[in-house]
Write a protein that holds these residues in place. Sequence first.
Motif, mmCIF file in Angstrom:
data_model
loop_
_atom_site.group_PDB
_atom_site.id
_atom_site.type_symbol
_atom_site.label_atom_id
_atom_site.label_comp_id
_atom_site.label_asym_id
_atom_site.label_seq_id
_atom_site.Cartn_x
_atom_site.Cartn_y
_atom_site.Cartn_z
ATOM 1 N N UNK A 183 0.832 -1.204 0.000
ATOM 2 C CA UNK A 183 0.000 0.000 0.000
ATOM 3 C C UNK A 183 0.864 1.251 0.000
ATOM 4 N N UNK A 184 0.409 2.282 -0.707
ATOM 5 C CA UNK A 184 1.120 3.566 -0.777
ATOM 6 C C UNK A 184 0.140 4.674 -0.470
ATOM 7 N N UNK A 185 0.612 5.828 0.034
ATOM 8 C CA UNK A 185 -0.305 6.942 0.328
ATOM 9 C C UNK A 185 -0.779 7.630 -0.950
ATOM 10 N N UNK A 186 -1.886 8.346 -0.838
ATOM 11 C CA UNK A 186 -2.433 9.070 -1.989
ATOM 12 C C UNK A 186 -1.497 10.176 -2.465
ATOM 13 N N UNK A 187 -0.533 10.555 -1.624
ATOM 14 C CA UNK A 187 0.396 11.627 -1.973
ATOM 15 C C UNK A 187 1.618 11.124 -2.727
ATOM 16 N N UNK A 188 1.654 9.836 -3.068
ATOM 17 C CA UNK A 188 2.799 9.273 -3.785
ATOM 18 C C UNK A 188 2.945 9.937 -5.148
ATOM 19 N N UNK A 189 4.133 10.494 -5.406
ATOM 20 C CA UNK A 189 4.388 11.179 -6.677
ATOM 21 C C UNK A 189 4.560 10.146 -7.784
ATOM 22 N N UNK A 190 3.926 10.375 -8.922
ATOM 23 C CA UNK A 190 3.968 9.444 -10.039
ATOM 24 C C UNK A 190 5.356 9.396 -10.655
ATOM 25 N N UNK A 191 5.758 8.184 -11.089
ATOM 26 C CA UNK A 191 7.044 7.973 -11.751
ATOM 27 C C UNK A 191 6.807 7.437 -13.152
ATOM 28 N N UNK A 192 7.580 7.928 -14.102
ATOM 29 C CA UNK A 192 7.403 7.545 -15.499
ATOM 30 C C UNK A 192 7.566 6.043 -15.679
ATOM 31 N N UNK A 193 6.605 5.425 -16.362
ATOM 32 C CA UNK A 193 6.678 4.009 -16.675
ATOM 33 C C UNK A 193 6.211 3.099 -15.570
ATOM 34 N N UNK A 194 5.877 3.624 -14.390
ATOM 35 C CA UNK A 194 5.460 2.789 -13.262
ATOM 36 C C UNK A 194 4.008 2.348 -13.439
ATOM 37 N N UNK A 195 3.688 1.224 -12.802
ATOM 38 C CA UNK A 195 2.314 0.728 -12.800
ATOM 39 C C UNK A 195 1.780 0.781 -11.376
ATOM 40 N N UNK A 196 0.613 1.375 -11.203
ATOM 41 C CA UNK A 196 -0.025 1.507 -9.896
ATOM 42 C C UNK A 196 -1.323 0.709 -9.917
ATOM 43 N N UNK A 197 -1.738 0.227 -8.757
ATOM 44 C CA UNK A 197 -2.928 -0.614 -8.647
ATOM 45 C C UNK A 197 -3.866 0.019 -7.632
#
Length: 626
Positions: A509-523
Amino acid sequence: MKIKLRTLFFGSLLSFGAVSAQTNQPLTVTSGYNADVIANGTGAASASTNSAVDNAGFAFMSTDYRAYSGASTFSTAIPVTGLITAQANSAITFQLAALSADNCLRLPETSDTGTLQFSNQLPASKLYVMATGGSGPVTITTVVNFTDGTSQTVTGGVIPDWFYSTALPIVKQGVGRVNRGDNGLEVDSEEPRIYMYTIDITSANQAKYVSSVQFTKTSTVEGVLNVFGVTALQTAIPCTVPNAPTAVSQSFCGVTTAAQLTAAGLAEGAAYRWYTTATGGTPLAATAQVTSGIHYVSQIVGTCESTRTPVEVEVTIVPQPEGATTQYFCEGATVADIQATGVATGTVTFTFDGQPIATTEALRSGVITATQTIGECSVDKIITINIGLPAPDAPMEQTLCNGSLVGDIAVTAIEGATVQWTFAGFIPEPAPLTARAMSGRYSVVQTLGDCTSPSTYVIVTVEDTLGEPGGPAEQDFTAGETVADLTISVTIGNTVTWYVLNEEFSFTAIPNTTVLEDGATYFVVQSNGNCMSEYHAITVSSTAGLKNIAQNSLSVYPNPSTGSVTVKNNAVISQIAVSNLLGQRVITQKANDNVAQVNIAALPAGTYILQVTTAGGNATSKIIKQ
């Protein structure tokens, strides 16, 4: 027997005075190292080190180090055992600390100081220090501390730079080095080098025991001091061997340590040593657990140790009787019904309020002591007796997801009891644990032997299954945006949680404030109470800069599939992992090509996450097994 007599006679000769030979002994460092500067194992150098030898980011490497699986290793690097024989003098060896922990005293700045503490304290005529300078030579001051509280200071010592110097004897050269930033290797048959700096102990201090050495960097230039170990040339000391102690056979009940063993005849200033062997071996620590058998005791003064006296030791460990500490019975049960099983060599008796009770006596609620006895040793077990079963413990109101079984309703029963659920509808009827749960009122009882408890009532609410969140599977973002900025659709009122796959391919689990990273996949999932949806995958690409090559070129087909899927990528694939939607890895396989086959025939039907590892980055795809 002849050998024993000769040994005793030799010991009596030594009692008139013997001299222990001078030997080189590596000192065991118990504290003081503050940096790991030796890359080891497989992976990035920065992953197995926390500092560099110099100020340019270079570290040493071990003989098993490789940046990636299949890369070459180098036999001239630091041995994985950490045991190094000095190139300048084969009679001197150094023992490094574990390569996977701090293994260096690193002092980069002027006036930096550090102290290496030793556990095998020895008298010494010389101390050999294995050290090198990074980014230039280093001038040092050393303070040798002795166990009597005195010390000896040596100033003006110089440790050369790790390249090219012959100012000090060389311990090891041609070690090679690795860049902690990009894993670049530099291998040379002569560079870099580690040197041997010698501290001469004055004659007045050579009978004292060295406890530690303090190092201080005094030079003002940028050189970094790196100390890896210390070896002592042990002083020859006149030795008067004490007489062997006397001891009698000893018996103990329960867990026994070496500190409980006794002997007599201790000489002034001496200490006992206990062994499990007549000769050789290592003395037992005071906290070491002893067992029945012959043990041997000696006494030691300084470095002078007596012969060993055999002592017969008997240790009896009595286990508690087997059985629960809280037990339930029906009316009419007797003491014989108590579960308190002893071992074959023991006897079990019972007491109530300190008074013995016969096994034929009727049980009543209260506390009974079950005692198991073996020989002269015994141990008690306190057992709480309850006549009649309590109602099982269960939350009065519970919410289950659609598809849950009666066995999923939460209830706590006593040890060994079984539970029986009844759906308390217009006509009550038994509800097997494997039956589908329904909204309504249930009652539950627990049964142990012939005893059945009162009922506990539970209101169950069965909720509909939550759908997977919606939203584009591929989305663009601008720098600084977080997962909260991604476009998704969920049911109003449900809780949204974001996840990523970690290195073990488990959902984290990650917080809603996690900064997006290029090419990453989030669920993303949505949940409502106890019910949680399936994971929805979103792969993101930055609107500025290059896209993730691996993700953009990933192709998986056929999808859905009943057997194998083909995984294709423009970059060479090194590993493929398949995880279920609980984050459990179900398939892992290596690869070394742009195309690979993954057999999913054995997997249950459902949705899975396929993750691909390449040199161009990681990529994920959702696959469906039909």
